[in-house]
Design a protein around this motif. Structure first.
Motif, PDB file in Angstrom:
ATOM      1  N   LEU A 112      -9.502   7.103 -13.221  1.00  0.00           N
ATOM      2  CA  LEU A 112      -9.336   5.940 -12.357  1.00  0.00           C
ATOM      3  C   LEU A 112      -9.704   6.279 -10.916  1.00  0.00           C
ATOM      4  N   GLU A 113      -9.399   7.481 -10.501  1.00  0.00           N
ATOM      5  CA  GLU A 113      -9.767   7.883  -9.149  1.00  0.00           C
ATOM      6  C   GLU A 113     -11.281   7.902  -8.993  1.00  0.00           C
ATOM      7  N   PHE A 122      -5.006  -1.508 -12.205  1.00  0.00           N
ATOM      8  CA  PHE A 122      -6.438  -1.334 -11.961  1.00  0.00           C
ATOM      9  C   PHE A 122      -7.243  -2.379 -12.703  1.00  0.00           C
ATOM     10  N   ALA A 180      -1.956   2.279 -15.385  1.00  0.00           N
ATOM     11  CA  ALA A 180      -2.558   3.557 -15.771  1.00  0.00           C
ATOM     12  C   ALA A 180      -2.029   4.020 -17.128  1.00  0.00           C
ATOM     13  N   ASN A 224       0.247  -2.327  -8.778  1.00  0.00           N
ATOM     14  CA  ASN A 224       0.112  -0.926  -9.172  1.00  0.00           C
ATOM     15  C   ASN A 224      -0.710  -0.861 -10.453  1.00  0.00           C
ATOM     16  N   HIS A 261     -11.212  -1.288  -9.174  1.00  0.00           N
ATOM     17  CA  HIS A 261     -10.385  -1.440  -7.983  1.00  0.00           C
ATOM     18  C   HIS A 261      -8.917  -1.280  -8.348  1.00  0.00           C
ATOM     19  N   ARG A 262      -8.192  -0.842  -7.373  1.00  0.00           N
ATOM     20  CA  ARG A 262      -6.754  -0.771  -7.555  1.00  0.00           C
ATOM     21  C   ARG A 262      -6.138  -2.034  -6.965  1.00  0.00           C
ATOM     22  N   ARG A 320       0.814  -1.214   0.000  1.00  0.00           N
ATOM     23  CA  ARG A 320       0.000   0.000   0.000  1.00  0.00           C
ATOM     24  C   ARG A 320       0.845   1.262   0.000  1.00  0.00           C
ATOM     25  N   THR A 325     -12.510   4.199  -8.985  1.00  0.00           N
ATOM     26  CA  THR A 325     -12.195   3.431  -7.778  1.00  0.00           C
ATOM     27  C   THR A 325     -12.932   4.005  -6.565  1.00  0.00           C
ATOM     28  N   ALA A 373      -6.017  -6.769 -15.063  1.00  0.00           N
ATOM     29  CA  ALA A 373      -5.444  -5.604 -14.397  1.00  0.00           C
ATOM     30  C   ALA A 373      -4.589  -4.833 -15.391  1.00  0.00           C
ATOM     31  N   GLU A 390      -3.016  -3.248  -5.429  1.00  0.00           N
ATOM     32  CA  GLU A 390      -1.803  -2.646  -4.880  1.00  0.00           C
ATOM     33  C   GLU A 390      -0.559  -3.419  -5.294  1.00  0.00           C
ATOM     34  N   TYR A 413      -5.418   9.101 -14.541  1.00  0.00           N
ATOM     35  CA  TYR A 413      -5.504   8.984 -13.082  1.00  0.00           C
ATOM     36  C   TYR A 413      -6.792   9.587 -12.535  1.00  0.00           C
TER      37      TYR A 413
END
Lengths: 158, 158
Positions: B76-77, B94, B53, B92, B86-87, A90, B80, B50, B89, B73
């Motif tokens: 994507l923000e 989506f 970006a 890295n 979903h991201r 994270r 999400t 997945a 992690e 971004y």
DNA sequence: AGTGCGTATGATATAACGTATCAACCCCAT
DNA sequence: ATGGGGTTGATACGTTATATCATACGCACT
């Protein structure tokens, strides 16, 4: 884990014990606990928080132990592969292991306010990941379990 | 989730249904489902994996929908934040949400061989993270639960 | 001693991921 | 009509991570 986990403490002994344990384990397993690897572990132990690779690299550079990214990443790879440190996905950051003794199935609690990270241990086979994996016929090699939120000290303020 | 989750399927309906559901939810909540946002969701749904970006950005650029990182971004923000994507992690990257209907507490199973990612849902309060958090007095705001390993198709080969 | 092998290091370059900032625009509600 | 919130455009920069190639070192085997 107890509430104490998030509280301040003197951790000079953490550093000494952590390095000593790691050194012993390396001896047992025929791993090379080289100067850079040891120093990176010491840095992680002494800061006692999640640190970015480049932050660690800065310290190494200041000490003349290497100045290029691969130096830090190689040491971190060694430490994480052997369980002496963990990567916090994270945060894209690393932290010294605080349970060098036991088997490894860490759960991390990350406070978004004070940035402290606490490591707990919990068998992944027992939890939701294990259940989901069994249902899907998926073989788990690594489980990432990280919670972001507020620690006991920061929660009241929020 | 069943074993089917990792198997090939025709997902033209995934795309249509996913976009339609998202559009409806946006209407209900007074969210602006703009062209770029919708297109990014479509890209994620149609690739069904997945994506980084910048990979998404390449497609947007090819379509004249924007060429700079913030474009991707921002979309994507939005996606999400509102649960449409979903991201991951660990990667890295989506992925489109595959459970738009239910409440959100995703667990991801990531195959390191074929790179497929499957989303399951499981209440985090019930699992190891919930238990660790309660013991520590930690307030969980977001739980990351990602397993890396081998899917049923890839495990035998390994 | 010489050879070959595995591991670790040094060094450079570049890929990949992510954000800060500021200006412009548009809708729409007061 | 105007002012404010949300969205977009555009530039620049910061951060994280890896590929690649070359070099050095320890060690086992002959």
């Amino acid at each position: 884990m107890t509430n104490q986990a998030f509280e301040a403490h003197d951790h000079r002994s953490c550093i000494a014990e952590g390095v000593a344990s790691a050194a012993q384990i390396c001896t047992e397993r025929n791993l090379q606990f080289t100067k850079t690897r040891q120093r990176v572990l010491e840095i992680l132990l002494s800061e006692h928080r999640a640190m970015g690779a480049y932050e660690i690299l800065e310290q190494l550079r200041a000490e003349g132990l290497g100045s290029q990214p691969p130096v830090a990443y190689r040491a971190l790879e060694f430490l994480t592969k052997n369980g002496f440190a963990h990567r916090i996905e994270r945060l894209n950051a690393f932290i010294a292991c605080s349970h060098l003794d036991n088997a490894h199935a860490p759960v991390f609690l990350i406070c978004r306010s004070c940035d402290r990270v606490v490591e707990a241990e919990a068998d992944p086979a027992q939890g939701e990941i294990g259940r989901a994996a069994r249902q899907a016929g998926f073989v788990v090699e690594r489980a990432v379990r990280e919670a972001e939120g507020l620690c006991p000290a920061c929660a009241p303020a929020a």
